[in-house]
Scaffold this active site. Structure first.
Site, PDB file in Angstrom:
ATOM      1  N   GLY A  10       5.047  -7.277   3.288  1.00 40.71           N
ATOM      2  CA  GLY A  10       6.422  -7.397   3.723  1.00 40.71           C
ATOM      3  C   GLY A  10       6.669  -6.545   4.954  1.00 40.71           C
ATOM      4  O   GLY A  10       5.790  -5.792   5.385  1.00 40.71           O
ATOM      5  N   GLY A  15       9.076  -1.179   1.075  1.00 40.49           N
ATOM      6  CA  GLY A  15       8.688  -0.522  -0.172  1.00 40.49           C
ATOM      7  C   GLY A  15       7.311  -0.917  -0.689  1.00 40.49           C
ATOM      8  O   GLY A  15       7.025  -0.764  -1.885  1.00 40.49           O
ATOM      9  N   SER A  18       5.212   2.076  -2.228  1.00 41.36           N
ATOM     10  CA  SER A  18       5.816   2.558  -3.478  1.00 41.36           C
ATOM     11  C   SER A  18       5.530   1.601  -4.621  1.00 41.36           C
ATOM     12  O   SER A  18       5.186   2.027  -5.731  1.00 41.36           O
ATOM     13  CB  SER A  18       7.331   2.738  -3.305  1.00 41.36           C
ATOM     14  OG  SER A  18       7.617   3.726  -2.338  1.00 41.36           O
ATOM     15  N   TYR A  46       5.340   2.740  19.917  1.00 39.60           N
ATOM     16  CA  TYR A  46       6.771   2.520  19.754  1.00 39.60           C
ATOM     17  C   TYR A  46       7.573   2.946  20.984  1.00 39.60           C
ATOM     18  O   TYR A  46       8.715   2.511  21.164  1.00 39.60           O
ATOM     19  CB  TYR A  46       7.279   3.244  18.504  1.00 39.60           C
ATOM     20  CG  TYR A  46       6.933   2.512  17.226  1.00 39.60           C
ATOM     21  CD1 TYR A  46       7.412   1.224  16.998  1.00 39.60           C
ATOM     22  CD2 TYR A  46       6.125   3.087  16.254  1.00 39.60           C
ATOM     23  CE1 TYR A  46       7.093   0.535  15.833  1.00 39.60           C
ATOM     24  CE2 TYR A  46       5.804   2.408  15.088  1.00 39.60           C
ATOM     25  CZ  TYR A  46       6.290   1.137  14.888  1.00 39.60           C
ATOM     26  OH  TYR A  46       5.978   0.451  13.742  1.00 39.60           O
ATOM     27  N   ASP A  81      -1.570  -1.901  -0.666  1.00 34.49           N
ATOM     28  CA  ASP A  81      -0.230  -1.982  -0.094  1.00 34.49           C
ATOM     29  C   ASP A  81      -0.236  -2.684   1.272  1.00 34.49           C
ATOM     30  O   ASP A  81       0.673  -2.491   2.074  1.00 34.49           O
ATOM     31  CB  ASP A  81       0.452  -0.608  -0.016  1.00 34.49           C
ATOM     32  CG  ASP A  81      -0.379   0.444   0.674  1.00 34.49           C
ATOM     33  OD1 ASP A  81      -1.233   0.092   1.509  1.00 34.49           O
ATOM     34  OD2 ASP A  81      -0.177   1.640   0.379  1.00 34.49           O
ATOM     35  N   HIS A 136      15.275   6.900   5.918  1.00 36.26           N
ATOM     36  CA  HIS A 136      15.120   7.840   4.799  1.00 36.26           C
ATOM     37  C   HIS A 136      13.734   8.463   4.779  1.00 36.26           C
ATOM     38  O   HIS A 136      13.597   9.662   4.498  1.00 36.26           O
ATOM     39  CB  HIS A 136      15.391   7.124   3.478  1.00 36.26           C
ATOM     40  CG  HIS A 136      15.207   7.992   2.271  1.00 36.26           C
ATOM     41  ND1 HIS A 136      16.091   8.993   1.940  1.00 36.26           N
ATOM     42  CD2 HIS A 136      14.227   8.021   1.320  1.00 36.26           C
ATOM     43  CE1 HIS A 136      15.681   9.594   0.838  1.00 36.26           C
ATOM     44  NE2 HIS A 136      14.545   9.036   0.454  1.00 36.26           N
ATOM     45  N   ARG A 137      12.691   7.685   5.084  1.00 32.12           N
ATOM     46  CA  ARG A 137      11.348   8.265   5.052  1.00 32.12           C
ATOM     47  C   ARG A 137      11.047   9.087   6.299  1.00 32.12           C
ATOM     48  O   ARG A 137      10.090   9.846   6.326  1.00 32.12           O
ATOM     49  CB  ARG A 137      10.295   7.191   4.811  1.00 32.12           C
ATOM     50  CG  ARG A 137      10.079   6.192   5.926  1.00 32.12           C
ATOM     51  CD  ARG A 137       9.120   5.136   5.427  1.00 32.12           C
ATOM     52  NE  ARG A 137       8.713   4.190   6.457  1.00 32.12           N
ATOM     53  CZ  ARG A 137       7.985   3.099   6.215  1.00 32.12           C
ATOM     54  NH1 ARG A 137       7.604   2.835   4.980  1.00 32.12           N
ATOM     55  NH2 ARG A 137       7.630   2.285   7.183  1.00 32.12           N
ATOM     56  N   PHE A 181      13.348   0.114  -7.227  1.00 27.80           N
ATOM     57  CA  PHE A 181      12.356   0.239  -8.298  1.00 27.80           C
ATOM     58  C   PHE A 181      11.704   1.607  -8.330  1.00 27.80           C
ATOM     59  O   PHE A 181      10.938   1.898  -9.244  1.00 27.80           O
ATOM     60  CB  PHE A 181      11.297  -0.856  -8.182  1.00 27.80           C
ATOM     61  CG  PHE A 181      10.659  -0.970  -6.821  1.00 27.80           C
ATOM     62  CD1 PHE A 181       9.643  -0.121  -6.436  1.00 27.80           C
ATOM     63  CD2 PHE A 181      11.080  -1.949  -5.934  1.00 27.80           C
ATOM     64  CE1 PHE A 181       9.053  -0.222  -5.188  1.00 27.80           C
ATOM     65  CE2 PHE A 181      10.494  -2.069  -4.684  1.00 27.80           C
ATOM     66  CZ  PHE A 181       9.472  -1.198  -4.305  1.00 27.80           C
TER      67      PHE A 181
END
Length: 205
Positions: A10, A15, A18, A46, A81, A136-137, A181
């Site tokens: 994704g 996520g 995680s 970036y 992942d 947030h991360r 989750f």
């Protein structure tokens, strides 16, 4: 029967790591973790995508190729992942037409004999949710990600999911916009219930 080889995929911030970590614990599978921070070109990428995209994508491709080679020797189930195909999704959004053609030929050569995931979970979320999770991360090199870049990734991931689904592959798409989750076990159990028929196997208590 082939060992379960699950890839969680994704767009950025959805996520994947995680969920892969939690699934590896629930099913007692080996967790294959994506190399991100080790890429020496990422910060420059970036700041100037057009200048540093080929170096960035080639670094990721070579590392993921080696990782997929290594885990092919494992006898246990695997949850990763990432899927190595993500290299083509990201390269399609960052490279020029000429660069992408070269990159695609290299990708095809490297992956022609690799063992690929046989179960793929696609996570998605609304743009604002992705941006909030990325913030947030708090990875410094992700602060400059533009909305259009995320939207293009969402589009291409959904197209890849549809193509695999149409081909009869074992795939599932989960919208996580209203799910957490990590913090809420009920949300994780909801995902486990969705995946049980796809993954099978025994949950490790």
């Amino acid at each position: 029967m082939k060992k379960p080889f699950i890839a969680v995929e994704g767009p950025i911030g959805v996520g994947k790591s995680s969920l892969a970590d939690k699934l590896s614990q629930s099913y007692n599978y080996y967790h294959e973790k994506e190399i991100v921070n080790e890429n020496p070109f990422l910060s420059d990428f970036y700041e100037d995508i057009s200048k540093w995209s080929f170096q960035t994508e080639m670094f990721f491709l070579c590392n993921r190729y080696k990782q997929f080679q290594d885990i092919a020797t494992l006898h246990s189930g695997i949850v990763s992942d990432y899927h190595i195909y993500k290299n083509k999704i990201f390269a399609h959004n960052t490279l020029t037409h000429t660069e992408y053609n070269k990159f695609s030929r290299i990708y095809d050569i490297l992956t022609e004999d690799l063992e690929m995931p046989n179960i793929i979970i696609f996570l998605d979320a609304d743009l604002e949710v992705l941006k909030a999770r990325i913030a947030h991360r708090n990875r410094s090199f992700e602060h400059q990600i533009e909305d259009n870049y995320l939207l293009n990734l969402k589009r291409d991931y959904n197209a890849y999911y549809q193509s695999l689904k149409n081909d009869g592959e074992r795939v599932m798409r989960i919208d996580t916009t209203h799910l957490d989750f990590v913090k809420h076990n009920d949300d994780y159990q909801y995902i486990l219930n969705l995946l049980q028929s796809l993954i099978g196997g025994k949950i490790h208590e």
